[in-house]
Design an enzyme around this catalytic site. Structure first.
Site, mmCIF file in Angstrom:
data_model
loop_
_atom_site.group_PDB
_atom_site.id
_atom_site.type_symbol
_atom_site.label_atom_id
_atom_site.label_comp_id
_atom_site.label_asym_id
_atom_site.label_seq_id
_atom_site.Cartn_x
_atom_site.Cartn_y
_atom_site.Cartn_z
ATOM 1 N N ASP A 154 0.920 3.563 2.517
ATOM 2 C CA ASP A 154 0.683 4.097 3.709
ATOM 3 C C ASP A 154 -0.637 4.859 3.579
ATOM 4 O O ASP A 154 -1.725 4.355 3.227
ATOM 5 C CB ASP A 154 1.777 4.849 4.226
ATOM 6 C CG ASP A 154 1.731 4.882 5.404
ATOM 7 O OD1 ASP A 154 1.456 3.994 6.458
ATOM 8 O OD2 ASP A 154 2.627 6.017 6.243
ATOM 9 N N ASP A 166 0.798 -1.194 -0.001
ATOM 10 C CA ASP A 166 0.039 -0.084 -0.007
ATOM 11 C C ASP A 166 1.007 1.243 -0.086
ATOM 12 O O ASP A 166 2.140 1.289 0.158
ATOM 13 C CB ASP A 166 -0.759 0.115 1.244
ATOM 14 C CG ASP A 166 -0.100 -0.161 2.501
ATOM 15 O OD1 ASP A 166 0.087 -1.451 3.004
ATOM 16 O OD2 ASP A 166 0.482 0.841 2.941
#
Ligand SMILES: [Zn+2]
Length: 285
Positions: free
Chosen positions: A210, A208
């Site tokens: 973050d 991802d």
């Protein structure tokens, strides 16, 4: 010839291609490891696998007994550890589903976790400027290329405490600091492995962005697990290649990390410490 250790993070709880598997329970002077160690053969070489968070993912990053895990690896004759870990990206160009071969760490834990073997009656200062093994990392990077995945040859991993993910302000701060990826576990392992004279390298799977990325939704556990599942098959292929391609004998300085590190007068090291740390410091006493 030493064994090769693999520590599996989120999503990696076993390696199905291991042959002639044995499970070993250990207790250590530092308490209990995350789970049983699984020993087996891969590409004709002895491999020791440990799920970092325990089977069923029971142990949080702050609660992992890193000392017991690394001590257990040492006791089982492991000379090199490959860590597999999920991470968030702090840079646009490091995309979800990419891999990063970590080369640096920054510690942002709150020190709740023990990161050294040298506390009781012995002081030792290891050199840690370059916290991963150059030889193991080289083979790891090449194995990623050979597997055909998108891989970054280096990256600084900021180790946050967790278990909550970052706030937006934290995420932006880490970006300003020039950090590349963020995770919750690897730094303690790298430090303890160096103290135990075990080579350590980390294969970080990006799951991802973050929470800083304006066009991407903030990290959720769902996203982490989905992206991880997509990448874990690749991670397993990479691991097999690394095990196959590693030179039989280590040609790096990790194996001598303690040679000039112990500063305490050897006569003054307490008997219990000598006994507890025998497998680590015995050759220097
Ligand atoms: Zn090494």
């Amino acid at each position: 010839m030493g064994r090769i250790g693999i520590i599996g993070g989120s999503g990696l709880y076993n390696i199905e291609t291991l042959k002639k598997v044995k499970k070993i329970s250990l207790t250590t002077p530092f308490g209990k490891p995350s789970d049983k160690f699984i020993i087996g053969k891969l590409e004709g070489r002895e491999v020791v696998f440990l799920p970092r968070h325990g089977l069923g993912h029971r142990i949080s990053p702050s609660g992992v007994n890193y000392r017991a895990n690394i001590y257990g690896m040492k006791k089982l004759g492991v000379e090199r550890i490959l860590s597999v870990t999920a991470c968030g990206s702090l840079k646009e160009e490091i995309k979800p589903l990419d891999f990063v071969v970590v080369d640096q760490f920054v510690d942002r834990t709150n020190q709740a976790r023990a990161m050294t073997f040298f506390e009781e009656g012995i002081v030792a200062h290891i050199v840690f400027a370059h916290p991963v093994c150059p030889e193991l990392s080289r083979v790891l990077y090449q194995s990623c290329i050979d597997t055909g995945v998108a891989v970054h040859s280096r990256g600084t991993y900021i180790n946050m405490e967790g278990p909550a993910f970052s706030t937006l302000a934290e995420s932006n701060l880490y970006r300003q600091w020039g950090m590349d990826i963020i995770g919750m576990t690897n730094m303690a392992e790298a430090r303890l492995a160096r103290e135990a004279e075990i080579c350590y390298s980390s294969l970080a799977c990006v799951t991802d962005y973050d929470c800083w990325h304006p066009q991407q939704e903030s990290v959720t556990i769902d996203m982490v697990i989905q992206n991880l599942a997509r990448n874990i098959e690749n991670a397993k292929k990479i691991l097999v290649r690394v095990v196959k391609n590693l030179p039989r004998v280590r040609d790096c300085s990790c194996k001598d990390a303690l040679k000039y590190a112990i500063i305490t007068d050897k006569k003054l090291i307490p008997e219990k410490t000598r006994k507890d740390l025998k497998i680590i410091i015995g050759k220097y006493l």
